[in-house]
Design a protein around this motif. Structure first.
Motif, mmCIF file in Angstrom:
data_model
loop_
_atom_site.group_PDB
_atom_site.id
_atom_site.type_symbol
_atom_site.label_atom_id
_atom_site.label_comp_id
_atom_site.label_asym_id
_atom_site.label_seq_id
_atom_site.Cartn_x
_atom_site.Cartn_y
_atom_site.Cartn_z
ATOM 1 N N ARG A 316 42.025 27.393 38.122
ATOM 2 C CA ARG A 316 42.610 28.034 37.102
ATOM 3 C C ARG A 316 42.530 29.372 37.341
ATOM 4 N N ALA A 317 41.382 30.120 37.730
ATOM 5 C CA ALA A 317 41.197 31.435 38.033
ATOM 6 C C ALA A 317 42.304 31.876 38.913
ATOM 7 N N GLY A 318 42.406 31.167 40.303
ATOM 8 C CA GLY A 318 43.355 31.421 41.228
ATOM 9 C C GLY A 318 44.570 31.505 40.653
ATOM 10 N N LEU A 319 45.247 30.278 39.926
ATOM 11 C CA LEU A 319 46.746 30.468 39.315
ATOM 12 C C LEU A 319 46.695 31.706 38.522
ATOM 13 N N ARG A 321 45.430 34.606 38.987
ATOM 14 C CA ARG A 321 45.629 35.784 39.917
ATOM 15 C C ARG A 321 47.110 35.707 40.198
ATOM 16 N N LEU A 322 47.498 34.382 40.480
ATOM 17 C CA LEU A 322 48.981 34.214 41.088
ATOM 18 C C LEU A 322 50.018 34.744 40.089
ATOM 19 N N HIS A 323 49.515 34.994 38.866
ATOM 20 C CA HIS A 323 50.665 35.231 37.803
ATOM 21 C C HIS A 323 49.988 36.669 37.032
ATOM 22 N N ALA A 346 40.391 37.013 31.712
ATOM 23 C CA ALA A 346 41.290 37.725 32.481
ATOM 24 C C ALA A 346 42.055 38.686 31.852
ATOM 25 N N ARG A 347 42.565 39.876 32.581
ATOM 26 C CA ARG A 347 43.406 40.767 32.217
ATOM 27 C C ARG A 347 44.471 40.802 33.144
ATOM 28 N N ARG A 348 45.797 41.212 32.340
ATOM 29 C CA ARG A 348 47.004 41.487 33.077
ATOM 30 C C ARG A 348 47.087 42.731 33.555
ATOM 31 N N THR A 349 47.365 42.625 34.850
ATOM 32 C CA THR A 349 47.570 43.803 35.729
ATOM 33 C C THR A 349 49.056 44.122 36.215
ATOM 34 N N ALA A 350 49.802 42.870 36.000
ATOM 35 C CA ALA A 350 51.217 42.998 36.101
ATOM 36 C C ALA A 350 51.643 43.190 37.784
ATOM 37 N N GLN A 358 47.562 33.848 47.475
ATOM 38 C CA GLN A 358 48.529 32.484 47.583
ATOM 39 C C GLN A 358 47.876 31.464 48.529
ATOM 40 N N SER A 359 47.556 32.260 49.792
ATOM 41 C CA SER A 359 47.163 31.048 50.820
ATOM 42 C C SER A 359 45.823 30.507 50.354
#
Length: 386
Positions: A316-319, A321-323, A346-350, A358-359
């Motif tokens: 979940r944390a990894g996903l 980060r991907l978004h 989580a904090r949005r960084t955009a 990703q890998s």
């Protein structure tokens, strides 16, 4: 021994406006007279704008809170309360406790005692500051005030405080997905407004009876114009406009994934999710052999269940980060109080995810041959027409 009431009230005034005040409560009524409110509570608070004297009053149906500045404003507010015909005052400072009772004849009976505390504990003022929401706050009279609930509220508020920037200002829109009986919802609103923020909050729960119960409580607290509730699913309940902050506390199994997916779709700036139960990936791990020697992690049922917990929240944390989010998994309350004590913050960084983000996510998913529910939800959202 009885004392002149005017002199006793002057003593109380000096304590209320002094630097050592911890908490004061006025209640009861004098013979033949009735104050305009049934209870008043005063305590010092620190807001973004600086130190304030917080005054919480109740008319018996709903509370009202205001924060007044030191000096003339505080002095005027205190004088107005002292002019009310309260029958009792209880004042605690770092050095003393004063209890004043007005007799039937209009005189004052005053009991003074030096502040006492268990060995090794800090002085009272420091002890009060250990709580982000004072355990004596009138809110606990409405939501329930068990010691366990106070501890969980404080732990949650500390996680919330660590998530939001110190200089946050302006309107803040909050949604609590899967709010249940909403005691953390109400605590969040209380804490955020005490920080001086303009907060509107929506609680979502699938049960209509919970919506009615929580709405009635918001009305009794006098917050109905700022705190509202809707009945519906986490994925589809109507929430407008999109929130800045999304809370999802102990939503069971994939309901946490639905909350995280909706937060991402909204583009929420901050997300706090405390997962509860991890059945989805646990079932997937049972259905297929583990890779290589990693079978030692999943051969025993208890180890497989615990590993599924860890794997689920790591993915979940990894996903997130991907978004476009900076995400971390932290402990937010001691495991002695609840075994479900992890929090995804989580904090949005955009910012765009790195190739490494990703890998590492894809390698972990492929190694275990699982499909996280959050991945499916976010993929469906990406394919949906805009």
């Amino acid at each position: 021994m009885a004392e002149p009431l005017d002199a006793a009230l002057r003593e109380v005034r000096a304590l209320l406006l002094g630097p050592g005040l911890i908490r004061a409560v006025a209640a009861g009524r004098r013979r033949g007279r009735r104050p305009s409110v049934v209870r008043a509570e005063l305590r010092p608070v620190t807001l973004k704008a600086g130190s304030r004297l917080q005054i919480a009053t109740s008319d018996g149906a709903r509370p009202h809170t205001r924060n007044v500045a030191p000096g003339t404003e505080a002095g005027t507010a205190v004088d107005e309360l002292l002019a009310e015909p309260f029958g009792n005052w209880h004042v605690e400072t770092g050095d003393t406790t004063v209890q004043l009772r007005v007799t039937k004849s209009g005189e004052a009976q005053v009991h003074r005692a030096a502040a006492s505390r268990p060995a090794g504990e800090p002085a009272g003022h420091d002890r009060a500051k250990d709580w982000l929401l004072d355990p004596g706050d009138p809110l606990f009279d409405a939501i329930g005030g068990s010691a366990a609930k106070r501890r969980q509220v404080d732990a949650f508020l500390r996680a919330l405080a660590a998530t939001l920037p110190d200089d946050l200002s302006g309107p803040l829109r909050v949604v609590d997905l899967g709010c249940g009986n909403a005691y953390l919802t109400f605590a969040a609103h209380r804490y955020l407004t005490q920080r001086g923020l303009d907060v509107t909050l929506v609680g979502v729960d699938v049960r209509e009876d919970q919506r009615r119960r929580n709405t009635e409580l918001a009305e009794r607290l006098g917050w109905a114009d700022r705190v509202s509730f809707v009945a519906g699913t986490i994925a589809e309940a109507p929430v407008e406009p999109a929130p800045d902050l999304v809370l999802a506390l102990h939503a069971c199994d994939t309901a946490t994934d639905e909350a995280l997916a909706r937060a991402v779709r909204w583009g929420a700036r901050w997300v706090l999710a405390a997962p509860c139960c991890h059945h989805d990936l646990a079932a997937q791990l049972r259905a297929r052999p583990a890779p290589g020697p990693d079978e030692l992690l999943t051969r025993q049922g208890i180890l497989r269940e615990r590993f599924a917990d860890v794997l689920t929240d790591a993915l979940r944390a990894g996903l997130l980060r991907l978004h476009g989010y900076r995400a971390e998994v932290v402990e937010f309350v001691d495991s002695r109080h609840t075994p479900r004590n992890l929090l995804i913050r989580a904090r949005r960084t955009a910012g765009a995810p790195s190739d490494g983000n990703q890998s590492e996510y894809r390698e972990l998913v492929d190694r275990w041959g699982v499909t996280p529910r959050l991945e499916t939800l976010l993929a469906d959202a990406d394919r949906a027409p805009r």
